[in-house]
Design a protein around this motif. Structure first.
Motif, PDB file in Angstrom:
ATOM      1  N   ARG A 198       0.843  -1.189   0.000  1.00 28.25           N
ATOM      2  CA  ARG A 198       0.000   0.000   0.000  1.00 28.25           C
ATOM      3  C   ARG A 198       0.882   1.243   0.000  1.00 28.25           C
ATOM      4  O   ARG A 198       1.961   1.266   0.586  1.00 28.25           O
ATOM      5  N   ALA A 199       0.403   2.259  -0.671  1.00 26.97           N
ATOM      6  CA  ALA A 199       1.116   3.529  -0.732  1.00 26.97           C
ATOM      7  C   ALA A 199       0.892   4.294   0.555  1.00 26.97           C
ATOM      8  O   ALA A 199      -0.205   4.299   1.117  1.00 26.97           O
ATOM      9  N   ILE A 200       1.949   4.919   1.031  1.00 26.46           N
ATOM     10  CA  ILE A 200       1.880   5.711   2.255  1.00 26.46           C
ATOM     11  C   ILE A 200       1.913   7.201   1.919  1.00 26.46           C
ATOM     12  O   ILE A 200       1.180   7.990   2.483  1.00 26.46           O
ATOM     13  N   TYR A 201       2.778   7.560   0.967  1.00 28.42           N
ATOM     14  CA  TYR A 201       2.976   8.974   0.667  1.00 28.42           C
ATOM     15  C   TYR A 201       3.472   9.114  -0.764  1.00 28.42           C
ATOM     16  O   TYR A 201       4.242   8.293  -1.241  1.00 28.42           O
ATOM     17  N   TYR A 202       3.038  10.184  -1.452  1.00 28.39           N
ATOM     18  CA  TYR A 202       3.497  10.517  -2.796  1.00 28.39           C
ATOM     19  C   TYR A 202       4.107  11.915  -2.759  1.00 28.39           C
ATOM     20  O   TYR A 202       3.525  12.814  -2.161  1.00 28.39           O
ATOM     21  N   VAL A 203       5.230  12.099  -3.416  1.00 29.38           N
ATOM     22  CA  VAL A 203       5.789  13.445  -3.571  1.00 29.38           C
ATOM     23  C   VAL A 203       6.341  13.577  -4.980  1.00 29.38           C
ATOM     24  O   VAL A 203       6.817  12.611  -5.571  1.00 29.38           O
TER      25      VAL A 203
ATOM     26  N   VAL B 219       4.599   6.221  -9.958  1.00 27.61           N
ATOM     27  CA  VAL B 219       5.634   7.244  -9.827  1.00 27.61           C
ATOM     28  C   VAL B 219       5.841   7.956 -11.155  1.00 27.61           C
ATOM     29  O   VAL B 219       5.948   9.177 -11.201  1.00 27.61           O
ATOM     30  N   ASP B 220       5.912   7.208 -12.263  1.00 29.82           N
ATOM     31  CA  ASP B 220       6.086   7.815 -13.580  1.00 29.82           C
ATOM     32  C   ASP B 220       4.956   8.803 -13.877  1.00 29.82           C
ATOM     33  O   ASP B 220       5.173   9.886 -14.402  1.00 29.82           O
ATOM     34  N   PHE B 221       3.739   8.427 -13.529  1.00 32.14           N
ATOM     35  CA  PHE B 221       2.614   9.315 -13.757  1.00 32.14           C
ATOM     36  C   PHE B 221       2.745  10.590 -12.922  1.00 32.14           C
ATOM     37  O   PHE B 221       2.532  11.693 -13.429  1.00 32.14           O
ATOM     38  N   LEU B 222       3.097  10.460 -11.655  1.00 33.32           N
ATOM     39  CA  LEU B 222       3.226  11.624 -10.785  1.00 33.32           C
ATOM     40  C   LEU B 222       4.302  12.581 -11.279  1.00 33.32           C
ATOM     41  O   LEU B 222       4.133  13.791 -11.257  1.00 33.32           O
ATOM     42  N   VAL B 223       5.422  12.015 -11.728  1.00 40.91           N
ATOM     43  CA  VAL B 223       6.522  12.857 -12.197  1.00 40.91           C
ATOM     44  C   VAL B 223       6.117  13.605 -13.456  1.00 40.91           C
ATOM     45  O   VAL B 223       6.425  14.783 -13.618  1.00 40.91           O
ATOM     46  N   SER B 224       5.420  12.944 -14.360  1.00 39.09           N
ATOM     47  CA  SER B 224       5.035  13.596 -15.609  1.00 39.09           C
ATOM     48  C   SER B 224       3.995  14.704 -15.378  1.00 39.09           C
ATOM     49  O   SER B 224       3.808  15.561 -16.211  1.00 39.09           O
ATOM     50  N   HIS B 225       3.329  14.688 -14.226  1.00 33.73           N
ATOM     51  CA  HIS B 225       2.337  15.711 -13.908  1.00 33.73           C
ATOM     52  C   HIS B 225       2.755  16.552 -12.710  1.00 33.73           C
ATOM     53  O   HIS B 225       1.912  17.022 -11.956  1.00 33.73           O
TER      54      HIS B 225
END
Length: 132
Positions: free
Chosen positions: A35-40, A125-131
């Motif tokens: 499970r994901a805990i945190y996104y940055v 992660v790839d999606f978050l970085v691209s946005h």
């Protein structure tokens, strides 16, 4: 669900030309479900964008550890990335000021590099970085 104190955390780190992102996760007690805990994520500054690719990964790792310090201090962390920034910083022959500073900042964490193969968390992660 709260963090499992005896389980390591997984840090998925992705770096593009002008941005970076990471996802911090942990497997549940059974070890089957993560499970994901945190996104940055963030865009690199003009100066950071001129770093070499491995320096960008190091810079991203240091930035992520600063943001996630309260999690990383108390857990072993498995770093999953295309490049191994820890090996680069430990084997660098001529340390520039920033690489030496990064070494010192990362020395307080228990981070272990895990080679990235086909990792399920990297798509997020790839999606978050691209946005970023």
């Amino acid at each position: 669900m709260p963090l499992v104190s005896w389980k390591p955390l997984t840090l998925y780190l992705t770096v593009f030309e002008n941005s970076m992102g990471c996802v911090l996760g942990q497997h549940d007690e059974t070890g089957r479900k993560e499970r994901a805990i945190y996104y940055v994520s963030k865009k690199f500054t003009d100066c950071e964008a001129r770093y070499t690719p491995i320096e960008n990964v190091c810079c991203a790792l240091v930035w992520a550890t600063k943001r996630l310090r309260h999690y990383l201090l108390y857990h072993t962390t498995w770093l999953i990335s295309w490049l191994d920034p820890l090996k680069f910083m430990m084997k660098a022959l001529a340390l520039s000021g920033r690489i030496a500073r990064w070494q010192m900042l990362l020395s307080e964490y228990d981070i272990q590099y895990v080679n990235q193969k086909a990792v399920k968390g990297s798509a997020i992660v790839d999606f978050l970085v691209s946005h970023a």
